[in-house]
Design an enzyme around this catalytic site. Structure first.
Site, PDB file in Angstrom:
ATOM      1  N   ARG A  39      -9.727 -45.472 -20.278  1.00 54.88           N
ATOM      2  CA  ARG A  39     -10.178 -45.967 -21.570  1.00 54.88           C
ATOM      3  C   ARG A  39     -11.132 -47.152 -21.492  1.00 54.88           C
ATOM      4  O   ARG A  39     -11.567 -47.668 -22.500  1.00 54.88           O
ATOM      5  CB  ARG A  39      -8.961 -46.288 -22.438  1.00 54.88           C
ATOM      6  CG  ARG A  39      -8.279 -45.008 -22.844  1.00 54.88           C
ATOM      7  CD  ARG A  39      -6.958 -45.174 -23.514  1.00 54.88           C
ATOM      8  NE  ARG A  39      -6.424 -43.855 -23.861  1.00 54.88           N
ATOM      9  CZ  ARG A  39      -5.813 -43.037 -23.013  1.00 54.88           C
ATOM     10  NH1 ARG A  39      -5.635 -43.399 -21.764  1.00 54.88           N
ATOM     11  NH2 ARG A  39      -5.378 -41.860 -23.407  1.00 54.88           N
ATOM     12  N   ASP A 109      -3.140 -40.837  -7.756  1.00 54.24           N
ATOM     13  CA  ASP A 109      -3.888 -41.257  -6.561  1.00 54.24           C
ATOM     14  C   ASP A 109      -3.040 -41.384  -5.294  1.00 54.24           C
ATOM     15  O   ASP A 109      -3.574 -41.595  -4.205  1.00 54.24           O
ATOM     16  CB  ASP A 109      -4.628 -42.572  -6.846  1.00 54.24           C
ATOM     17  CG  ASP A 109      -3.725 -43.662  -7.426  1.00 54.24           C
ATOM     18  OD1 ASP A 109      -2.546 -43.709  -7.055  1.00 54.24           O
ATOM     19  OD2 ASP A 109      -4.217 -44.466  -8.243  1.00 54.24           O
ATOM     20  N   HIS A 126       2.179 -37.173 -13.652  1.00 49.92           N
ATOM     21  CA  HIS A 126       0.986 -36.351 -13.849  1.00 49.92           C
ATOM     22  C   HIS A 126       0.510 -35.702 -12.551  1.00 49.92           C
ATOM     23  O   HIS A 126      -0.642 -35.312 -12.434  1.00 49.92           O
ATOM     24  CB  HIS A 126      -0.130 -37.193 -14.485  1.00 49.92           C
ATOM     25  CG  HIS A 126       0.261 -37.703 -15.847  1.00 49.92           C
ATOM     26  ND1 HIS A 126      -0.365 -38.749 -16.469  1.00 49.92           N
ATOM     27  CD2 HIS A 126       1.240 -37.301 -16.708  1.00 49.92           C
ATOM     28  CE1 HIS A 126       0.209 -38.971 -17.650  1.00 49.92           C
ATOM     29  NE2 HIS A 126       1.187 -38.110 -17.817  1.00 49.92           N
ATOM     30  N   CYS A 162      -0.146 -17.423   2.577  1.00 47.31           N
ATOM     31  CA  CYS A 162       0.061 -16.215   1.758  1.00 47.31           C
ATOM     32  C   CYS A 162      -1.197 -15.760   1.014  1.00 47.31           C
ATOM     33  O   CYS A 162      -1.121 -14.837   0.209  1.00 47.31           O
ATOM     34  CB  CYS A 162       1.207 -16.458   0.763  1.00 47.31           C
ATOM     35  SG  CYS A 162       0.735 -17.529  -0.603  1.00 47.31           S
TER      36      CYS A 162
END
Ligand code: NAD
Length: 263
Positions: A39, A109, A126, A162
Site C-alpha cells: 500500500r 518471502d 499467504h 510425477c
C-alpha cells in the site's frame, strides 16, 4: 525517558514477564530488506494488475501462467536473493530466549526462517514464494531451482517426480488460505499472553483476525508500525517507527531485564 523509550521499556517488561509471545507480521517487516509493501507509494500493485495473478488465470491461461512464472521466479516478485533484516533477527532472538509461541505472517518471502526461526513455529497465512509446489504430488522445490530451469530456456516447469503442474507456493488471488496454518494461528493467538504486530495495516482478512483473537482471549496487544493501522484502538502499546529499529532495542532490553532478575 522520551515516549518511545518508555514504550520500548514497557514492551520489554511485558515480554520478560510472559512465556508465550506471538508475533504477527506484514509486508512492513520486510521493507527494510528491500521488498516493497502493497500500500506504499512504490507498492507492487501500482505497477502490475492483480487480475493477472488469480488462481483461475494460472490454471487456465498459458500466457498468464508464463508471465506469473517470469515475475515470481526471477522478476519483480522474486524472493530469491532477499536477506532478513534486524527485525527478523530480533524476532528470532525471542525463540532463543524461549518466549516465542509462534510467528504468524502474511509475508511470502520466507525471511523469518532465513533469520533462524524454526520452520514449525512460522505460520505463513499467504503461502511461500521462496518455493514452488507440485499440484499433483505436493513435492516442493526451492524457487532458486525453478528459476534456473526457466533461465535455461524451459517454458513451464513440471514436477520431476510425477510430471504434474507446478505452482508458486504463495496463495494466489481467489485461492483458499492454507487451512492448517490458519487453524494453528488461531489456536496460538488464543493462547498467547502478548501479541506483537509488526509492519501491517491490519486490513487484510482473515489474517487481521489473529491479533483480535489474542485480545479477546486476554492477551496484551503491542503494535509497531510506520503509520496507522486498523486496530490501533485495541493496542495496549502502540509504537510508531520502523520494525528494524524498534525491535532490536526491545530485545536488548528484554535480555537486560532477564539478566537483572536472574536468581
Ligand atoms: P500493507 O502493505 O497493507 O501494510 C504494511 C504496513 O507496514 C504499512 O502501514 C507501512 O506503512 C508499514 N511499514 C512499512 N515499512 C515499515 C517498517 N520498516 N517498519 C514498520 N512498519 C512499516 O501490508 P500487509 O498488512 O502485510 O497486507 C498486505 C498484503 O501484503 C499481505 O497479504 C501480504 O501477503 C502481502 N505482501 C507481502 C510481502 C512480503 O512477503 N514481503 C510484500 C508485499 C505484500
Amino acid at each position: 525517558m522520551n515516549t518511545e523509550d518508555t514504550q520500548i521499556e514497557a514492551t520489554a517488561e511485558l515480554i520478560a514477564a510472559a512465556r508465550n509471545v506471538l508475533v504477527f507480521t506484514g509486508a512492513g517487516v520486510s521493507t527494510e530488506s528491500g521488498i516493497p509493501d502493497f500500500r506504499g507509494t512504490d507498492g507492487i500493485w501500482s505497477r502490475y494488475d492483480p487480475e493477472d495473478f488469480t488462481i483461475q488465470k494460472f490454471l487456465t491461461d498459458k500466457r498468464a501462467r508464463k508471465m506469473q512464472w517470469k515475475l515470481l521466479s526471477g522478476g519483480a516478485f522474486s524472493m530469491i536473493n532477499v536477506k532478513p533484516n534486524s527485525a527478523h533477527f530480533a524476532i528470532a532472538e525471542l525463540e532463543k530466549l524461549g518466549k516465542l509461541h509462534g510467528v504468524v505472517t502474511q509475508n511470502v518471502d520466507g525471511l523469518h526462517q532465513k533469520a533462524g526461526v524454526s520452520d514449525n513455529r512460522v505460520f505463513q497465512l499467504h503461502g511461500d514464494l521462496s518455493h514452488a509446489i507440485c499440484l499433483s504430488c505436493k513435492k516442493r522445490y526451492p524457487m532458486e531451482e525453478i528459476s534456473g530451469w526457466l533461465k535455461s530456456g524451459l517454458d513451464e516447469p513440471v514436477c520431476l517426480s510425477c510430471q504434474g503442474m507446478l505452482k508458486p507456493d504463495a496463495v494466489l488471488f481467489g485461492e483458499q488460505l492454507p487451512v492448517e496454518a490458519l487453524m494453528e494461528s488461531e489456536k496460538r493467538s488464543r493462547s498467547c499472553e502478548v501479541c506483537i504486530v509488526m509492519g501491517s495495516t491490519l486490513t487484510v482478512y482473515p489474517a487481521a483476525l489473529i491479533p483480535q483473537y489474542a485480545v479477546q482471549s486476554g492477551a496484551k496487544l503491542v503494535i509497531i508500525n510506520v503509520g496507522p493501522t486498523e486496530l490501533d484502538r485495541l493496542a495496549h502499546i502502540r509504537i510508531e517507527g520502523k520494525a528494524g529499529v524498534i525491535a532490536p532495542q526491545i530485545i536488548h532490553r528484554v535480555k537486560s531485564i532477564l539478566k537483572e532478575r536472574q536468581p
